[in-house]
Design a protein around this motif. Sequence first.
Motif, PDB file in Angstrom:
ATOM      1  N   GLY A   1       0.812  -1.218   0.000  1.00 21.28           N
ATOM      2  CA  GLY A   1       0.000   0.000   0.000  1.00 21.28           C
ATOM      3  C   GLY A   1       0.842   1.262   0.000  1.00 21.28           C
ATOM      4  N   SER A   2       1.919   1.253   0.770  1.00 20.71           N
ATOM      5  CA  SER A   2       2.801   2.424   0.815  1.00 20.71           C
ATOM      6  C   SER A   2       3.455   2.682  -0.536  1.00 20.71           C
ATOM      7  CB  SER A   2       3.877   2.229   1.873  1.00 20.71           C
ATOM      8  OG  SER A   2       3.312   2.177   3.147  1.00 20.71           O
ATOM      9  N   LEU A   3       3.950   1.622  -1.144  1.00 25.49           N
ATOM     10  CA  LEU A   3       4.584   1.783  -2.456  1.00 25.49           C
ATOM     11  C   LEU A   3       3.567   2.197  -3.516  1.00 25.49           C
ATOM     12  CD1 LEU A   3       7.033  -1.252  -2.436  1.00 25.49           C
ATOM     13  CD2 LEU A   3       7.624   1.183  -2.293  1.00 25.49           C
ATOM     14  N   GLY A   4       2.391   1.602  -3.470  1.00 18.52           N
ATOM     15  CA  GLY A   4       1.350   1.963  -4.435  1.00 18.52           C
ATOM     16  C   GLY A   4       0.914   3.410  -4.278  1.00 18.52           C
ATOM     17  N   SER A   5       0.753   3.837  -3.036  1.00 17.35           N
ATOM     18  CA  SER A   5       0.349   5.219  -2.782  1.00 17.35           C
ATOM     19  C   SER A   5       1.424   6.203  -3.238  1.00 17.35           C
ATOM     20  CB  SER A   5       0.067   5.407  -1.297  1.00 17.35           C
ATOM     21  OG  SER A   5      -0.282   6.730  -1.021  1.00 17.35           O
ATOM     22  N   THR A   6       2.667   5.855  -3.002  1.00 15.59           N
ATOM     23  CA  THR A   6       3.769   6.719  -3.433  1.00 15.59           C
ATOM     24  C   THR A   6       3.816   6.822  -4.953  1.00 15.59           C
ATOM     25  OG1 THR A   6       5.031   6.112  -1.474  1.00 15.59           O
ATOM     26  CG2 THR A   6       6.265   7.063  -3.315  1.00 15.59           C
ATOM     27  N   GLY A   7       3.656   5.693  -5.625  1.00 17.15           N
ATOM     28  CA  GLY A   7       3.650   5.707  -7.092  1.00 17.15           C
ATOM     29  C   GLY A   7       2.480   6.489  -7.653  1.00 17.15           C
TER      30      GLY A   7
ATOM     31  N   ALA B   1       0.904   8.898  -6.111  1.00 21.20           N
ATOM     32  CA  ALA B   1       1.158  10.314  -5.815  1.00 21.20           C
ATOM     33  C   ALA B   1       2.115  10.916  -6.828  1.00 21.20           C
ATOM     34  CB  ALA B   1       1.718  10.457  -4.403  1.00 21.20           C
ATOM     35  N   ALA B   2       3.130  10.155  -7.214  1.00 26.58           N
ATOM     36  CA  ALA B   2       4.087  10.667  -8.190  1.00 26.58           C
ATOM     37  C   ALA B   2       3.417  10.930  -9.540  1.00 26.58           C
ATOM     38  CB  ALA B   2       5.239   9.676  -8.357  1.00 26.58           C
ATOM     39  N   LEU B   3       2.427  10.123  -9.874  1.00 32.41           N
ATOM     40  CA  LEU B   3       1.730  10.297 -11.148  1.00 32.41           C
ATOM     41  C   LEU B   3       0.695  11.425 -11.122  1.00 32.41           C
ATOM     42  CD1 LEU B   3       1.058   6.574 -12.129  1.00 32.41           C
ATOM     43  CD2 LEU B   3       2.695   8.140 -13.175  1.00 32.41           C
ATOM     44  N   LEU B   4       0.002  11.592 -10.007  1.00 31.20           N
ATOM     45  CA  LEU B   4      -1.155  12.481  -9.977  1.00 31.20           C
ATOM     46  C   LEU B   4      -0.935  13.828  -9.301  1.00 31.20           C
ATOM     47  CD1 LEU B   4      -3.942   9.877  -9.153  1.00 31.20           C
ATOM     48  CD2 LEU B   4      -3.353  10.850 -11.374  1.00 31.20           C
ATOM     49  N   LEU B   5      -0.024  13.887  -8.340  1.00 25.46           N
ATOM     50  CA  LEU B   5       0.129  15.134  -7.588  1.00 25.46           C
ATOM     51  C   LEU B   5       1.085  16.072  -8.294  1.00 25.46           C
ATOM     52  CD1 LEU B   5       0.268  13.866  -3.924  1.00 25.46           C
ATOM     53  CD2 LEU B   5      -1.669  14.827  -5.138  1.00 25.46           C
ATOM     54  N   PRO B   6       0.975  17.359  -8.162  1.00 19.06           N
ATOM     55  CA  PRO B   6       0.034  18.134  -7.365  1.00 19.06           C
ATOM     56  C   PRO B   6      -1.241  18.487  -8.112  1.00 19.06           C
ATOM     57  CG  PRO B   6       1.703  19.622  -8.169  1.00 19.06           C
ATOM     58  CD  PRO B   6       2.042  18.231  -8.678  1.00 19.06           C
ATOM     59  N   GLY B   7      -1.303  18.264  -9.415  1.00 25.17           N
ATOM     60  CA  GLY B   7      -2.443  18.752 -10.191  1.00 25.17           C
ATOM     61  C   GLY B   7      -3.762  18.054  -9.933  1.00 25.17           C
ATOM     62  N   ARG B   8      -3.740  16.770  -9.728  1.00 26.39           N
ATOM     63  CA  ARG B   8      -4.990  16.025  -9.600  1.00 26.39           C
ATOM     64  C   ARG B   8      -5.107  15.414  -8.209  1.00 26.39           C
ATOM     65  NH1 ARG B   8      -4.628  12.658 -15.037  1.00 26.39           N
ATOM     66  NH2 ARG B   8      -6.514  11.712 -14.230  1.00 26.39           N
ATOM     67  N   TRP B   9      -5.021  16.218  -7.190  1.00 22.97           N
ATOM     68  CA  TRP B   9      -5.007  15.734  -5.814  1.00 22.97           C
ATOM     69  C   TRP B   9      -6.359  15.168  -5.373  1.00 22.97           C
ATOM     70  CZ3 TRP B   9      -8.188  18.058  -2.238  1.00 22.97           C
ATOM     71  CH2 TRP B   9      -8.683  19.318  -2.566  1.00 22.97           C
ATOM     72  N   ARG B  10      -7.449  15.687  -5.947  1.00 21.78           N
ATOM     73  CA  ARG B  10      -8.761  15.156  -5.574  1.00 21.78           C
ATOM     74  C   ARG B  10      -8.909  13.709  -6.047  1.00 21.78           C
ATOM     75  NH1 ARG B  10      -9.891  20.526  -7.023  1.00 21.78           N
ATOM     76  NH2 ARG B  10     -10.744  21.744  -5.297  1.00 21.78           N
ATOM     77  N   LEU B  11      -8.467  13.434  -7.248  1.00 24.04           N
ATOM     78  CA  LEU B  11      -8.505  12.069  -7.771  1.00 24.04           C
ATOM     79  C   LEU B  11      -7.623  11.157  -6.929  1.00 24.04           C
ATOM     80  CD1 LEU B  11      -9.314   9.988  -9.911  1.00 24.04           C
ATOM     81  CD2 LEU B  11      -7.369  10.792 -11.275  1.00 24.04           C
TER      82      LEU B  11
ATOM     83  N   LEU C   1      -6.877  11.482  -3.716  1.00 22.22           N
ATOM     84  CA  LEU C   1      -7.546  11.212  -2.446  1.00 22.22           C
ATOM     85  C   LEU C   1      -8.662  10.184  -2.599  1.00 22.22           C
ATOM     86  CD1 LEU C   1      -7.771  14.695  -0.702  1.00 22.22           C
ATOM     87  CD2 LEU C   1      -6.318  12.764  -0.115  1.00 22.22           C
ATOM     88  N   CYS C   2      -9.416  10.282  -3.682  1.00 24.54           N
ATOM     89  CA  CYS C   2     -10.485   9.306  -3.925  1.00 24.54           C
ATOM     90  C   CYS C   2      -9.916   7.905  -4.143  1.00 24.54           C
ATOM     91  CB  CYS C   2     -11.325   9.723  -5.123  1.00 24.54           C
ATOM     92  SG  CYS C   2     -12.354  11.157  -4.810  1.00 24.54           S
ATOM     93  N   LEU C   3      -8.852   7.805  -4.897  1.00 20.39           N
ATOM     94  CA  LEU C   3      -8.270   6.498  -5.195  1.00 20.39           C
ATOM     95  C   LEU C   3      -7.649   5.834  -3.967  1.00 20.39           C
ATOM     96  CD1 LEU C   3      -6.664   7.136  -8.702  1.00 20.39           C
ATOM     97  CD2 LEU C   3      -8.733   5.821  -8.165  1.00 20.39           C
ATOM     98  N   VAL C   4      -6.985   6.616  -3.118  1.00 22.36           N
ATOM     99  CA  VAL C   4      -6.376   6.004  -1.936  1.00 22.36           C
ATOM    100  C   VAL C   4      -7.414   5.685  -0.868  1.00 22.36           C
ATOM    101  CG1 VAL C   4      -4.085   6.975  -2.347  1.00 22.36           C
ATOM    102  CG2 VAL C   4      -5.696   8.201  -0.877  1.00 22.36           C
ATOM    103  N   ALA C   5      -8.602   6.282  -0.949  1.00 23.94           N
ATOM    104  CA  ALA C   5      -9.669   5.977   0.010  1.00 23.94           C
ATOM    105  C   ALA C   5     -10.467   4.739  -0.389  1.00 23.94           C
ATOM    106  CB  ALA C   5     -10.603   7.175   0.141  1.00 23.94           C
ATOM    107  N   LEU C   6     -10.379   4.301  -1.629  1.00 25.98           N
ATOM    108  CA  LEU C   6     -11.168   3.158  -2.092  1.00 25.98           C
ATOM    109  C   LEU C   6     -10.923   1.864  -1.311  1.00 25.98           C
ATOM    110  CD1 LEU C   6     -11.317   3.580  -5.967  1.00 25.98           C
ATOM    111  CD2 LEU C   6     -13.166   3.837  -4.312  1.00 25.98           C
TER     112      LEU C   6
END
Length: 106
Positions: free
Chosen positions: A13-19, A21-31, A33-38
């Motif tokens: 989970g930590s590695l997936g979340s980091t990856g 985040a690297a793809l989506l942040l900072p521009g698509r932070w709402r997406l 947050l939704c994906l990591v909450a699923l």
Amino acid sequence: RGVVALQLFNEIGSLGSTGLAALLLPGRWRLYLCLVALPAAAVLAAAAFALPESPLWLISAGRGGEAAQVLASISAGGSGVTRLLPRSRTLASADAQSRIVAARGG
């Protein structure tokens, strides 16, 4: 084994979340947050339907028979939970406890 599996899921989970985040942040932070909450939402939904109610709550609600069934199913699973419970919460006295609670009007 359970501790190893828990640690493995934590690391994945930590590695997936980091990856992610690297793809989506900072521009698509709402997406992000939704994906990591699923996963948490999925576990919550599954737990709401799969986990039994607390035996203590069942007894306080006057449902001692159901509390006894829950305790029996937990004990049958080999957890040894009946040894950890105080005498007033054992299978033998669950119905007596529910009658006491019902007599008190609770």
